[in-house]
Write an enzyme that holds these catalytic residues in place. Sequence first.
Site, PDB file in Angstrom:
ATOM      1  N   ARG A 179      -7.167  12.451   0.962  1.00  0.00           N
ATOM      2  CA  ARG A 179      -5.966  13.062   1.905  1.00  0.00           C
ATOM      3  C   ARG A 179      -4.666  12.676   1.475  1.00  0.00           C
ATOM      4  NH1 ARG A 179      -7.483   9.864   7.337  1.00  0.00           N
ATOM      5  NH2 ARG A 179      -9.494  10.788   6.752  1.00  0.00           N
ATOM      6  N   HIS A 239      -3.654  -4.817   7.548  1.00  0.00           N
ATOM      7  CA  HIS A 239      -3.762  -3.694   8.600  1.00  0.00           C
ATOM      8  C   HIS A 239      -2.786  -4.124   9.674  1.00  0.00           C
ATOM      9  CE1 HIS A 239      -5.298  -0.065  10.502  1.00  0.00           C
ATOM     10  NE2 HIS A 239      -5.921   0.249   9.306  1.00  0.00           N
ATOM     11  N   GLU A 254      -8.482   0.196  -3.013  1.00  0.00           N
ATOM     12  CA  GLU A 254      -9.300   0.314  -1.839  1.00  0.00           C
ATOM     13  C   GLU A 254     -10.192   1.585  -1.848  1.00  0.00           C
ATOM     14  OE1 GLU A 254      -6.149  -1.428   1.116  1.00  0.00           O
ATOM     15  OE2 GLU A 254      -6.542   0.704   1.441  1.00  0.00           O
ATOM     16  N   HIS A 310       1.040   6.148   1.846  1.00  0.00           N
ATOM     17  CA  HIS A 310       1.821   7.205   2.647  1.00  0.00           C
ATOM     18  C   HIS A 310       3.085   7.957   1.885  1.00  0.00           C
ATOM     19  CE1 HIS A 310      -1.071   6.820   5.485  1.00  0.00           C
ATOM     20  NE2 HIS A 310      -1.044   5.503   5.654  1.00  0.00           N
ATOM     21  N   HIS A 313      -5.589   3.404  -1.740  1.00  0.00           N
ATOM     22  CA  HIS A 313      -6.527   3.639  -1.321  1.00  0.00           C
ATOM     23  C   HIS A 313      -7.221   5.168  -1.719  1.00  0.00           C
ATOM     24  CE1 HIS A 313      -9.639   3.790   2.809  1.00  0.00           C
ATOM     25  NE2 HIS A 313     -10.083   4.294   1.594  1.00  0.00           N
ATOM     26  N   ASN A 318       1.061  -1.168   0.073  1.00  0.00           N
ATOM     27  CA  ASN A 318      -0.061   0.091  -0.061  1.00  0.00           C
ATOM     28  C   ASN A 318       0.964   1.170  -0.019  1.00  0.00           C
ATOM     29  OD1 ASN A 318      -1.631   2.282   1.115  1.00  0.00           O
ATOM     30  ND2 ASN A 318      -3.360   0.932   1.639  1.00  0.00           N
ATOM     31  N   GLU A 342     -10.871  -9.614   2.576  1.00  0.00           N
ATOM     32  CA  GLU A 342      -9.634  -9.324   3.161  1.00  0.00           C
ATOM     33  C   GLU A 342     -10.097  -9.185   4.790  1.00  0.00           C
ATOM     34  OE1 GLU A 342      -6.879  -6.623   1.377  1.00  0.00           O
ATOM     35  OE2 GLU A 342      -6.459  -5.589   3.448  1.00  0.00           O
ATOM     36  N   THR A 345      -8.526   3.008   8.419  1.00  0.00           N
ATOM     37  CA  THR A 345      -9.651   2.169   8.277  1.00  0.00           C
ATOM     38  C   THR A 345      -9.742   1.574   9.612  1.00  0.00           C
ATOM     39  OG1 THR A 345      -9.186   1.958   6.050  1.00  0.00           O
ATOM     40  CG2 THR A 345     -11.056   0.718   6.858  1.00  0.00           C
ATOM     41  N   ARG A 368      -9.055   7.922  -1.002  1.00  0.00           N
ATOM     42  CA  ARG A 368     -10.022   8.136   0.071  1.00  0.00           C
ATOM     43  C   ARG A 368     -11.136   9.363  -0.440  1.00  0.00           C
ATOM     44  NH1 ARG A 368      -9.051   6.501   5.526  1.00  0.00           N
ATOM     45  NH2 ARG A 368     -10.833   7.588   5.937  1.00  0.00           N
TER      46      ARG A 368
HETATM   47  N1  PXP Z   1      -6.002  -3.246   3.817  1.00  0.00           N
HETATM   48  C1  PXP Z   1      -6.889  -2.378   4.110  1.00  0.00           C
HETATM   49  C2  PXP Z   1      -8.304  -2.546   3.524  1.00  0.00           C
HETATM   50  C3  PXP Z   1      -6.502  -0.905   4.442  1.00  0.00           C
HETATM   51  O1  PXP Z   1      -7.431  -0.046   4.491  1.00  0.00           O
HETATM   52  C4  PXP Z   1      -5.395  -0.678   4.780  1.00  0.00           C
HETATM   53  C5  PXP Z   1      -4.779   0.620   5.437  1.00  0.00           C
HETATM   54  O2  PXP Z   1      -5.029   1.486   4.308  1.00  0.00           O
HETATM   55  C6  PXP Z   1      -4.016  -1.674   4.774  1.00  0.00           C
HETATM   56  C7  PXP Z   1      -4.710  -2.940   4.277  1.00  0.00           C
HETATM   57  C8  PXP Z   1      -2.765  -1.355   5.238  1.00  0.00           C
HETATM   58  O3  PXP Z   1      -2.711  -1.288   6.362  1.00  0.00           O
HETATM   59  P1  PXP Z   1      -1.345  -0.611   6.977  1.00  0.00           P
HETATM   60  O4  PXP Z   1      -0.934   0.597   6.302  1.00  0.00           O
HETATM   61  O5  PXP Z   1      -1.775  -0.716   8.558  1.00  0.00           O
HETATM   62  O6  PXP Z   1      -0.220  -1.752   6.830  1.00  0.00           O
END
Ligand code: PXP
Length: 242
Positions: free
Chosen positions: A51, A188, A72, A12, A45, A9, A153, A103, A47
């Site tokens: 953001r 997550h 996402e 960030h 993601h 992901n 997931e 999330t 959003r």
């Molecule tokens: N899976 C989903 C559906 C998420 O919303 C997120 C966070 O954006 C992640 C995985 C990844 O989570 P993390 O950034 O805590 O590794």
Amino acid sequence: MNPIRLGVNIDHIATVRNARGGDHPDPLRAARAVLAAGADGITMHLREDRRHIRDADVHAVKAAIAAPLNLEMAATGEMVRIALEVRPHACCLVPEKRTEVTTEGGLDVVAQHATLAPVVAALRAGGIRVSLFIDPDPKQLEASAAIGAPVVELHTGAYALGLPGELERLRAAAVSAAELGLECHAGHGLTFANTPPVAAFPEIRELNIGHFLVGEAVYVGLYAVIRRMKAIMDAARLLPPG
Ligand code: PXP
């Protein structure tokens, strides 16, 4: 070995870019770097408040990479329109609250059946693989299968916080996902330290990990971080579950 995929992901990377309002660091460059290091897919993601990831980032990554893109998104009309335009490999539907930092919980597929069913159907009709981000709860798994989603997931946030019994809940959920014919992913809050027990569950086919990997890359670089996470996941696959 029963393989397990790593979706990275890259939200960030965009968070850091947006802090200065320019175009550095570039999420597309990060996507290319993590794929070169051995990641199996890219997760972004989009959003509702934009953001971090913006529409242009999603289009740029989809156009430039051949690896699977997992978008996402909230189950809204706007997001469905964007997904059908972009045509990512997969869409992971997540609950979204404007005030949350990330999330916070899984989708309530039981309570939101009426809202989610047409979204799942529209995305599937568009040839997109639909995944539902849910807590490891038997009722949510059954509702996900009933609604016609091919993938779930599992939210690993409570496990990552160290709450008692959560690994066992994840194990039971992964087993019932497989029994229900659902492909099982998880994510997550996963880190080098807490990933192995989750990656060891043979029913889990993919992990989506972001915040930790991007944070750790500050110290050692994206390439080293992805190589290490892939090695940790592969090694866990050789362990007996639990
Ligand atoms: N899976 C989903 C559906 C998420 O919303 C997120 C966070 O954006 C992640 C995985 C990844 O989570 P993390 O950034 O805590 O590794």
